[in-house]
Design a protein around this motif. Structure first.
Motif, PDB file in Angstrom:
ATOM      1  N   UNK A 182       0.826  -1.207   0.000  1.00 44.82           N
ATOM      2  CA  UNK A 182       0.000   0.000   0.000  1.00 44.82           C
ATOM      3  C   UNK A 182       0.864   1.263   0.000  1.00 44.82           C
ATOM      4  N   UNK A 183       0.610   2.128  -0.955  1.00 42.71           N
ATOM      5  CA  UNK A 183       1.345   3.385  -1.093  1.00 42.71           C
ATOM      6  C   UNK A 183       1.323   4.219   0.191  1.00 42.71           C
ATOM      7  N   UNK A 184       0.210   4.181   0.935  1.00 40.27           N
ATOM      8  CA  UNK A 184       0.059   5.028   2.113  1.00 40.27           C
ATOM      9  C   UNK A 184       0.536   4.368   3.401  1.00 40.27           C
ATOM     10  N   UNK A 185       1.138   3.191   3.307  1.00 37.31           N
ATOM     11  CA  UNK A 185       1.767   2.566   4.460  1.00 37.31           C
ATOM     12  C   UNK A 185       2.873   3.512   4.974  1.00 37.31           C
ATOM     13  N   UNK A 186       2.931   3.803   6.278  1.00 39.38           N
ATOM     14  CA  UNK A 186       3.964   4.716   6.792  1.00 39.38           C
ATOM     15  C   UNK A 186       5.386   4.329   6.393  1.00 39.38           C
ATOM     16  N   UNK A 187       5.654   3.022   6.276  1.00 34.27           N
ATOM     17  CA  UNK A 187       6.996   2.584   5.885  1.00 34.27           C
ATOM     18  C   UNK A 187       7.306   2.977   4.436  1.00 34.27           C
ATOM     19  N   UNK A 188       6.292   2.969   3.588  1.00 30.80           N
ATOM     20  CA  UNK A 188       6.480   3.410   2.197  1.00 30.80           C
ATOM     21  C   UNK A 188       6.764   4.909   2.166  1.00 30.80           C
ATOM     22  N   UNK A 189       5.936   5.679   2.876  1.00 32.76           N
ATOM     23  CA  UNK A 189       6.089   7.129   2.919  1.00 32.76           C
ATOM     24  C   UNK A 189       7.473   7.500   3.448  1.00 32.76           C
ATOM     25  N   UNK A 190       7.888   6.866   4.541  1.00 33.05           N
ATOM     26  CA  UNK A 190       9.189   7.177   5.143  1.00 33.05           C
ATOM     27  C   UNK A 190      10.344   6.810   4.217  1.00 33.05           C
ATOM     28  N   UNK A 191      10.258   5.644   3.581  1.00 32.39           N
ATOM     29  CA  UNK A 191      11.348   5.188   2.706  1.00 32.39           C
ATOM     30  C   UNK A 191      11.460   6.035   1.439  1.00 32.39           C
ATOM     31  N   UNK A 192      10.374   6.671   1.036  1.00 35.00           N
ATOM     32  CA  UNK A 192      10.412   7.476  -0.189  1.00 35.00           C
ATOM     33  C   UNK A 192      11.124   8.809   0.019  1.00 35.00           C
ATOM     34  N   UNK A 193      11.341   9.205   1.269  1.00 35.08           N
ATOM     35  CA  UNK A 193      12.073  10.438   1.593  1.00 35.08           C
ATOM     36  C   UNK A 193      11.494  11.660   0.882  1.00 35.08           C
ATOM     37  N   UNK A 194      10.171  11.770   0.863  1.00 34.77           N
ATOM     38  CA  UNK A 194       9.520  12.935   0.264  1.00 34.77           C
ATOM     39  C   UNK A 194       9.157  12.768  -1.197  1.00 34.77           C
ATOM     40  N   UNK A 195       9.685  11.735  -1.849  1.00 34.86           N
ATOM     41  CA  UNK A 195       9.414  11.550  -3.275  1.00 34.86           C
ATOM     42  C   UNK A 195       7.962  11.149  -3.543  1.00 34.86           C
ATOM     43  N   UNK A 196       7.254  10.664  -2.510  1.00 33.10           N
ATOM     44  CA  UNK A 196       5.835  10.311  -2.699  1.00 33.10           C
ATOM     45  C   UNK A 196       5.005  11.538  -3.081  1.00 33.10           C
ATOM     46  N   UNK A 197       5.520  12.728  -2.824  1.00 28.93           N
ATOM     47  CA  UNK A 197       4.805  13.962  -3.178  1.00 28.93           C
ATOM     48  C   UNK A 197       4.868  14.248  -4.672  1.00 28.93           C
ATOM     49  N   UNK A 198       5.850  13.665  -5.351  1.00 28.10           N
ATOM     50  CA  UNK A 198       6.068  13.992  -6.766  1.00 28.10           C
ATOM     51  C   UNK A 198       5.797  12.832  -7.716  1.00 28.10           C
ATOM     52  N   UNK A 199       5.715  11.623  -7.208  1.00 26.37           N
ATOM     53  CA  UNK A 199       5.485  10.447  -8.056  1.00 26.37           C
ATOM     54  C   UNK A 199       4.071   9.918  -7.817  1.00 26.37           C
ATOM     55  N   UNK A 200       3.287   9.806  -8.884  1.00 24.95           N
ATOM     56  CA  UNK A 200       1.920   9.301  -8.782  1.00 24.95           C
ATOM     57  C   UNK A 200       1.946   7.773  -8.850  1.00 24.95           C
ATOM     58  N   UNK A 201       1.282   7.137  -7.885  1.00 20.85           N
ATOM     59  CA  UNK A 201       1.249   5.676  -7.818  1.00 20.85           C
ATOM     60  C   UNK A 201      -0.193   5.201  -8.015  1.00 20.85           C
ATOM     61  N   UNK A 202      -0.370   4.317  -8.990  1.00 20.94           N
ATOM     62  CA  UNK A 202      -1.699   3.826  -9.360  1.00 20.94           C
ATOM     63  C   UNK A 202      -1.778   2.319  -9.126  1.00 20.94           C
ATOM     64  N   UNK A 203      -2.961   1.825  -8.762  1.00 25.99           N
ATOM     65  CA  UNK A 203      -3.180   0.394  -8.563  1.00 25.99           C
ATOM     66  C   UNK A 203      -4.249  -0.090  -9.539  1.00 25.99           C
ATOM     67  N   UNK A 204      -3.966  -1.230 -10.179  1.00 25.36           N
ATOM     68  CA  UNK A 204      -4.903  -1.756 -11.165  1.00 25.36           C
ATOM     69  C   UNK A 204      -4.593  -3.218 -11.447  1.00 25.36           C
ATOM     70  N   UNK A 205      -5.411  -3.850 -12.265  1.00 25.31           N
ATOM     71  CA  UNK A 205      -5.107  -5.178 -12.792  1.00 25.31           C
ATOM     72  C   UNK A 205      -3.972  -4.967 -13.789  1.00 25.31           C
ATOM     73  N   UNK A 206      -2.761  -5.335 -13.403  1.00 22.93           N
ATOM     74  CA  UNK A 206      -1.580  -4.958 -14.180  1.00 22.93           C
ATOM     75  C   UNK A 206      -1.549  -5.602 -15.557  1.00 22.93           C
ATOM     76  N   UNK A 207      -1.860  -6.887 -15.643  1.00 22.57           N
ATOM     77  CA  UNK A 207      -1.815  -7.539 -16.958  1.00 22.57           C
ATOM     78  C   UNK A 207      -2.852  -6.936 -17.902  1.00 22.57           C
ATOM     79  N   UNK A 208      -4.041  -6.629 -17.402  1.00 16.35           N
ATOM     80  CA  UNK A 208      -5.077  -6.010 -18.233  1.00 16.35           C
ATOM     81  C   UNK A 208      -4.632  -4.624 -18.701  1.00 16.35           C
ATOM     82  N   UNK A 209      -3.981  -3.888 -17.803  1.00 12.94           N
ATOM     83  CA  UNK A 209      -3.487  -2.552 -18.159  1.00 12.94           C
ATOM     84  C   UNK A 209      -2.423  -2.634 -19.252  1.00 12.94           C
ATOM     85  N   UNK A 210      -1.472  -3.545 -19.087  1.00 15.94           N
ATOM     86  CA  UNK A 210      -0.375  -3.667 -20.050  1.00 15.94           C
ATOM     87  C   UNK A 210      -0.871  -4.097 -21.424  1.00 15.94           C
ATOM     88  N   UNK A 211      -1.902  -4.914 -21.458  1.00 14.75           N
ATOM     89  CA  UNK A 211      -2.467  -5.365 -22.743  1.00 14.75           C
ATOM     90  C   UNK A 211      -3.023  -4.204 -23.560  1.00 14.75           C
TER      91      UNK A 211
END
Length: 249
Positions: A142-171
């Motif tokens: 999960x993008x909003x997990x505190x460990x993700x936010x902390x490890x990103x060192x502020x980069x979560x503010x500039x990189x958009x993260x999307x969740x989807x059915x990945x294989x369907x999206x790539x097709x």
């Protein structure tokens, strides 16, 4: 001192269930909280120590949300950081619209990346290499997990993260899709287009079969020593560096 209600609610946001229920998450530490103050994230509440409040009094003056003063050790007990003598921001989750197609840019796709620290690191790497979008499978951390936010060192503010059915999206995409794998073309001799998608797989099992079927070209980082494998964050950095270097030639 913080109220019991504030302590209980803030602690609950370390759990994905409650982040989804309340549509809120936490940002911790002096640097990250200062960055989010000037971002497009809506801050619902600030929990700050007297040190932070005094040091940034002028910066906090325009803030119209709730500010609660915390004792020196209170933030340590309700957050995920071992030590936090500054602040915690309680923020509303941003709605991020998934792009239908990838055009004019490189994007990273993540297939079941489990470790939140790895996801945060990859977000930071994407930011370093000017990649503004990451497409994740629905079982990625999960993008909003505190460990993700902390490890990103502020980069979560500039990189958009999307969740989807990945294989369907790539097709649906009409750009080249590259996958990092133990069996593929040497990444140091491969050629890359100006636009594409880089797929990184699960830490233990690699790219799933459904996603593999959507990949145009497999890439391998050649091994010169005896290490069994590379951390997915390190592998992502190597791939991004090679792709960006190839484009600048």
């Amino acid at each position: 001192m913080l109220t019991k209600q504030t302590v209980k609610f803030t602690k609950s946001l370390q759990n994905k269930k409650f982040r989804r229920l309340y549509n809120q998450f936490i940002i911790e530490g002096e640097k990250s909280v200062l960055e989010v103050l000037s971002s497009d994230f809506k801050i619902q509440k600030l929990l700050v120590t007297s040190y932070f409040h005094a040091k940034y009094k002028e910066l906090l003056a325009p803030f119209s949300g709730i500010i609660e003063l915390a004792g020196d050790t209170e933030l340590d007990s309700i957050g995920s950081l071992q030590s936090n003598d500054a602040a915690i921001a309680v923020c509303a989750v941003n709605e991020v619209l998934l792009p239908e197609t990838i055009k004019g840019e490189w994007v990273i796709a993540l297939d079941n990346i489990n470790d939140p620290g790895n996801l945060g690191t990859i977000i930071r790497i994407a930011d370093w290499y000017g990649i503004s979008k990451i497409i994740c499978s629905e079982d990625t951390a999960d993008f909003y997990n505190p460990k993700v936010i902390n490890a990103s060192k502020g980069s979560f503010l500039r990189v958009k993260v999307h969740y989807t059915d990945l294989s369907a999206f790539l097709k649906q995409q009409r750009v080249s899709v590259y996958g990092a794998d133990l069996h593929g073309e040497n990444i140091h001799t491969a050629s890359f287009k100006e636009v594409g998608i880089l797929v990184m797989g699960n830490e233990a099992h690699g790219i799933s079969e459904g996603v593999k079927a959507c990949i145009t070209q497999m890439l391998t980082i050649p091994r010169f020593g005896q290490a069994e494998s590379l951390n997915v964050g390190i592998a992502t950095a190597i791939c991004c560096d090679r792709i960006k270097s190839a484009q600048s030639v």
